[in-house]
Design an enzyme around this catalytic site. Structure first.
Site, short mmCIF file in Angstrom:
data_model
loop_
_atom_site.label_atom_id
_atom_site.label_comp_id
_atom_site.label_asym_id
_atom_site.label_seq_id
_atom_site.Cartn_x
_atom_site.Cartn_y
_atom_site.Cartn_z
N GLN A 1 87.28 50.61 -18.88
CA GLN A 1 88.38 51.47 -18.42
C GLN A 1 87.78 52.62 -17.80
O GLN A 1 87.05 53.21 -18.06
CB GLN A 1 89.29 51.70 -19.46
CG GLN A 1 89.94 50.25 -20.19
CD GLN A 1 90.81 49.65 -19.13
OE1 GLN A 1 91.33 49.99 -17.98
NE2 GLN A 1 91.04 48.19 -19.36
N CYS B 1 88.41 62.99 2.41
CA CYS B 1 88.06 61.96 1.69
C CYS B 1 89.11 60.77 1.40
O CYS B 1 90.24 61.10 1.16
CB CYS B 1 87.87 62.66 0.28
SG CYS B 1 87.28 61.61 -1.18
N CYS C 1 92.68 69.46 -4.42
CA CYS C 1 91.18 69.16 -4.11
C CYS C 1 91.05 69.55 -2.62
O CYS C 1 91.84 69.01 -1.64
CB CYS C 1 90.72 67.66 -4.35
SG CYS C 1 89.07 67.56 -3.76
N CYS D 1 96.00 45.05 -14.23
CA CYS D 1 95.86 46.14 -13.23
C CYS D 1 96.38 45.68 -11.67
O CYS D 1 96.25 46.42 -10.54
CB CYS D 1 94.37 46.42 -12.66
SG CYS D 1 93.48 44.99 -12.31
N ASP E 1 94.03 40.14 -20.40
CA ASP E 1 93.69 41.24 -19.53
C ASP E 1 92.78 40.85 -18.29
O ASP E 1 91.82 40.96 -18.24
CB ASP E 1 92.80 42.48 -20.36
CG ASP E 1 92.52 43.55 -19.25
OD1 ASP E 1 93.32 43.92 -18.35
OD2 ASP E 1 91.82 44.42 -19.79
N GLU F 1 85.31 35.39 -22.39
CA GLU F 1 84.94 36.20 -21.24
C GLU F 1 84.10 35.31 -20.40
O GLU F 1 83.33 34.69 -21.04
CB GLU F 1 84.39 37.36 -21.65
CG GLU F 1 83.47 38.12 -20.55
CD GLU F 1 84.52 38.49 -19.38
OE1 GLU F 1 84.11 38.45 -18.39
OE2 GLU F 1 85.55 39.14 -19.65
N CYS G 1 91.28 59.55 -2.80
CA CYS G 1 92.62 59.85 -3.39
C CYS G 1 93.50 59.65 -2.45
O CYS G 1 93.58 60.19 -1.19
CB CYS G 1 92.80 61.22 -4.19
SG CYS G 1 91.69 61.58 -5.55
N CYS H 1 84.72 67.49 -6.75
CA CYS H 1 85.78 66.30 -6.88
C CYS H 1 86.62 66.64 -8.21
O CYS H 1 86.23 67.05 -9.31
CB CYS H 1 85.31 65.19 -7.09
SG CYS H 1 86.21 63.73 -7.35
N PHE I 1 89.56 37.24 -21.30
CA PHE I 1 89.01 38.25 -20.52
C PHE I 1 88.74 39.33 -21.39
O PHE I 1 89.19 40.37 -21.11
CB PHE I 1 90.00 38.45 -19.56
CG PHE I 1 90.65 37.27 -18.55
CD1 PHE I 1 89.72 36.95 -17.71
CD2 PHE I 1 91.79 36.91 -18.79
CE1 PHE I 1 90.20 35.71 -16.66
CE2 PHE I 1 92.14 35.65 -18.26
CZ PHE I 1 91.46 35.05 -17.14
#
Length: 409
Positions: free
Chosen positions: A241, A64, A58, A362, A336, A288, A67, A141, A268
């Site tokens: 996601q 930027c 990119c 995550c 999760d 949840e 990333c 992008c 969750f």
């Protein structure tokens, strides 16, 4: 000026040299030269590049902050992300078999949050520079889906309509089956004139929905997402996601981990990423803390065909986890949690006697901590699947199977 050799990457993606000295946009083994300010070499000159250094795909990579690792080869990134998870487990005294990493292709992000600020001539939308509030335009992008990248003029139009001259808007774009779902935060109060302008913008750009500070303002079409046999309309700004490929990889791992279970809980559960597909073969209790997301899950279940019963429960699993006695008797549990992990819930899960757990996370650090709690309670960590759906970033997702007693092969 100092000359240093990069020894490793930190969890934020910066190279680390002895000292420690943090050096952005570098790779292990590289020799770099530059001024050091407060333990940081902000503008290094690379004297000896790594064989894993590549030309960033990119053109905005240097400016930027979206990333951090476009200068690294795909192979290096894959090994590094697996290594981050492996080291997190090792710090807890754990080992596991690792499946090959699943990486989402470029330009597949189906949702992204842009910052946009009014200017004298109109507006500027994009991502922030690293550690800065300066906005960088990213018209081509390489991270997001082309449909999202092409929507930047629309994002700027929203700022002209509803941003103050002093503050920036945050605009979350999500690709749905029915067009873009747009969620704006930080704008002016919604009045008649702004409402009319939003309606015109939605028609001009053929948007499915515009939400303003958490409330649906314009809905031309319900923004559906398909979760196996169910169609779900998430509430504004709901967690999803990031890529279809990443979601599919996590879903496949979860399916394998709980295969054959007839009764399970999804903790969750969000809008039903796992609960609704699992209901094709099992009875699911979805829990949840966000009632709006659970209602979206329930509505998707009501309008689907061929699914087994799904019950829902709105509950803060951090403050009020399901007790071991409530979990006892289930064949499997899917968990999760957010980045903070689920320390209290995992403690109860470890005492429940549930034979099989699919753990999605995550955050490798809290994932390893929670796995260690379960292993101490008698579970075995059978395998780990690393998923990279945040390409070129430091973010890592992981799914794992844990079984009580003799492992399932």
């Amino acid at each position: 000026m100092e000359r240093v050799t990069i020894e490793r990457l930190g969890h934020q993606g910066d190279g680390i040299a002895p000292g420690p000295i943090y050096v952005p946009a570098t790779l292990p083994g590289e020799v770099v030269l530059g001024d050091v300010e407060g333990g940081v070499m902000p503008t290094p000159r690379i004297e000896t590049p790594s064989s894993d250094r590549v030309r960033p795909p990119c053109r905005h990579a240097k400016s930027c902050g979206g990333c951090q690792l476009q200068h690294a080869s795909d192979g290096f990134l894959a090994d590094w992300k697996v290594g981050v998870v492996r080291q997190s487990l090792k710090a807890q005294g754990l080992e596991a078999d690792f499946r090959p990493i699943q990486t989402s292709p470029a330009q597949t992000r189906r949702r992204a949050t842009f910052s946009v600020r009014r200017t004298k001539k109109g507006a500027l939308a994009g991502f922030h520079m690293k550690a800065s509030d300066v906005i960088v335009a990213v018209p081509d992008c390489q991270l997001v889906h082309p449909e999202i990248a092409a929507a930047l003029p629309m994002v700027e139009a929203l700022a002209v309509l509803g941003a103050s001259r002093k503050g920036a808007l945050s605009v979350l774009l999500t690709r749905s089956l029915d067009g873009l779902d747009v969620a704006v935060t930080g704008g002016k109060p919604l009045d008649t004139a702004l409402y009319a302008g939003l309606a015109d913008t939605a028609r001009q750009y053929d948007l499915a929905r515009i939400s303003w500070d958490g409330e649906p303002a314009i809905t031309r079409r319900a923004p559906h997402l398909r979760m196996s046999g169910a169609l779900v309309t998430p509430p504004p700004g709901a967690f999803l996601q990031a890529t279809p490929e990443g979601e599919a990889a996590l879903r496949s791992a979860v399916h394998e981990a709980v295969s054959g279970a007839g009764r399970m809980a999804d903790l969750f559960a969000g809008c039903g990423t796992f609960a609704l597909p699992l209901a094709q073969g099992a009875r699911v209790h979805a829990v949840e803390g966000d009632g709006a997301m659970l209602e979206a899950l329930a509505q998707g279940h009501r309008t689907a065909t061929g699914l087994k019963p799904v019950t829902t429960e709105t509950r803060d699993l951090f403050r009020n986890p399901l007790l071991a006695s409530e979990l006892s008797g289930l064949d499997a549990v899917v968990i999760d949690p957010p980045r903070a992990g689920a320390e209290a819930q995992v403690a109860q899960l470890g005492q429940s006697g549930v034979p099989r757990i699919a753990h999605v996370s995550c955050n490798p650090v809290t994932f390893a901590r929670d796995c260690a709690t379960l292993v101490a309670a008698g579970y075995r960590l059978d395998w780990v699947q690393v998923v990279d759906q945040f390409r070129w970033s430091t973010h890592v997702e992981v799914a794992a199977q844990l079984t009580l007693g003799t492992p399932t092969k």
